[in-house]
Design a protein around this motif. Sequence first.
Motif, PDB file in Angstrom:
ATOM      1  N   ASP A   8       0.826  -1.213   0.000  1.00  0.00           N
ATOM      2  CA  ASP A   8       0.000   0.000   0.000  1.00  0.00           C
ATOM      3  C   ASP A   8       0.860   1.263   0.000  1.00  0.00           C
ATOM      4  O   ASP A   8       0.581   2.224  -0.720  1.00  0.00           O
ATOM      5  CB  ASP A   8      -0.931   0.009   1.219  1.00  0.00           C
ATOM      6  CG  ASP A   8      -1.990  -1.079   1.146  1.00  0.00           C
ATOM      7  OD1 ASP A   8      -2.241  -1.567   0.022  1.00  0.00           O
ATOM      8  OD2 ASP A   8      -2.549  -1.445   2.197  1.00  0.00           O
ATOM      9  N   GLU A   9       1.928   1.247   0.822  1.00  0.00           N
ATOM     10  CA  GLU A   9       2.823   2.404   0.887  1.00  0.00           C
ATOM     11  C   GLU A   9       3.555   2.605  -0.430  1.00  0.00           C
ATOM     12  O   GLU A   9       3.764   3.740  -0.877  1.00  0.00           O
ATOM     13  CB  GLU A   9       3.822   2.226   2.030  1.00  0.00           C
ATOM     14  CG  GLU A   9       3.188   2.345   3.414  1.00  0.00           C
ATOM     15  CD  GLU A   9       4.197   2.123   4.520  1.00  0.00           C
ATOM     16  OE1 GLU A   9       5.336   1.719   4.208  1.00  0.00           O
ATOM     17  OE2 GLU A   9       3.850   2.353   5.694  1.00  0.00           O
ATOM     18  N   GLU A  12       1.196   4.189  -2.865  1.00  0.00           N
ATOM     19  CA  GLU A  12       1.007   5.596  -2.523  1.00  0.00           C
ATOM     20  C   GLU A  12       2.178   6.440  -3.006  1.00  0.00           C
ATOM     21  O   GLU A  12       1.992   7.542  -3.552  1.00  0.00           O
ATOM     22  CB  GLU A  12       0.848   5.726  -1.000  1.00  0.00           C
ATOM     23  CG  GLU A  12       0.518   7.140  -0.540  1.00  0.00           C
ATOM     24  CD  GLU A  12       0.350   7.228   0.963  1.00  0.00           C
ATOM     25  OE1 GLU A  12       0.321   8.357   1.482  1.00  0.00           O
ATOM     26  OE2 GLU A  12       0.253   6.160   1.621  1.00  0.00           O
TER      27      GLU A  12
END
Length: 312
Positions: A8-9, A12
């Motif tokens: 997820d990071e 992002e």
Amino acid sequence: MLKKKIKDEKEEIESFYALLGFLLLIIAFLGGCSFGKVSLFIKMIVAFVVGDWYPIFLFMLLMYGIYLIVVRRPIDFFLEKYIGIYAIVISVLIISQIPFIKNMSSIDIEHFKLIEDTQLVVYRTINNIFNLWELEIFTLNFNLGGGVLAAFFSSLLVCFFTSKGAIAVAIAVIVFSLGTYILSFIKEKKKNKKKLAEAIIIEKRDNFEKIDEDKNIPEEEKTEASKVESIIEEKKDELTEELEEPLYDEILDLIVEEDEVSIAFLQEKFRLGYNRALRCMTLLEKNGIVGPETESKTRKVLLKQEKKDLKE
């Protein structure tokens, strides 16, 4: 859980760089066109840095924006290998500034005064750029030299070496930087070839050891094992690279807490052979967890650095 969080990071961060690339794309496009004050302002800012070379700079900005959108990862411009390129760029800007100084009637170029004439050259360069804003026109017919930075450095060189000497020094820097870059490239190629040769030797040695071990295995088991290996090879493209490496999660948990890692580091911590450690490092680099190998054979942990950048 950790793997999902890291994924997820990563997504992002990639989205942020794609957005940044899109922004650079818009800036370069507006700067290259004539859309009133906005385009004029962008051209002025760029000309302040690179003078008459502003169209090339805007084109490079456009290319870098496209790169960020496609790759979604920035280029580390602070690496040592780029120092030679910066030296070449500054030298070209200095050479571009010399005719600008020669055309200034208020300066005796053969008796150049360090403080007074340097101030005058820098002031005239800035003044020419701001005159374009008042005229609301920006064309290549205006002599802007190499920008404000080049105005300062070229003045110093003209003062100490005369105009011809300043050009000679700049050309010498260009030739030296190109030579250094070419030699560095050849050296890197040789190092990669040597590393590949060592990997092939180790792989052949491992194969020989495997053959010795297989001598004690019954023929039926060998046939069955070869069938299994062929099936795995056929399905290889369908398997994820993480599943092919059972220690991937453990390696990931460990290196995100480190600043730099290396193949030797993985070998020591997980008791891996060179080939397997190299495959793990290649996989980590492909997934954006670590950066490329440096001269010290270490790699920066990018994920950790990107976390810091996001927090800041």
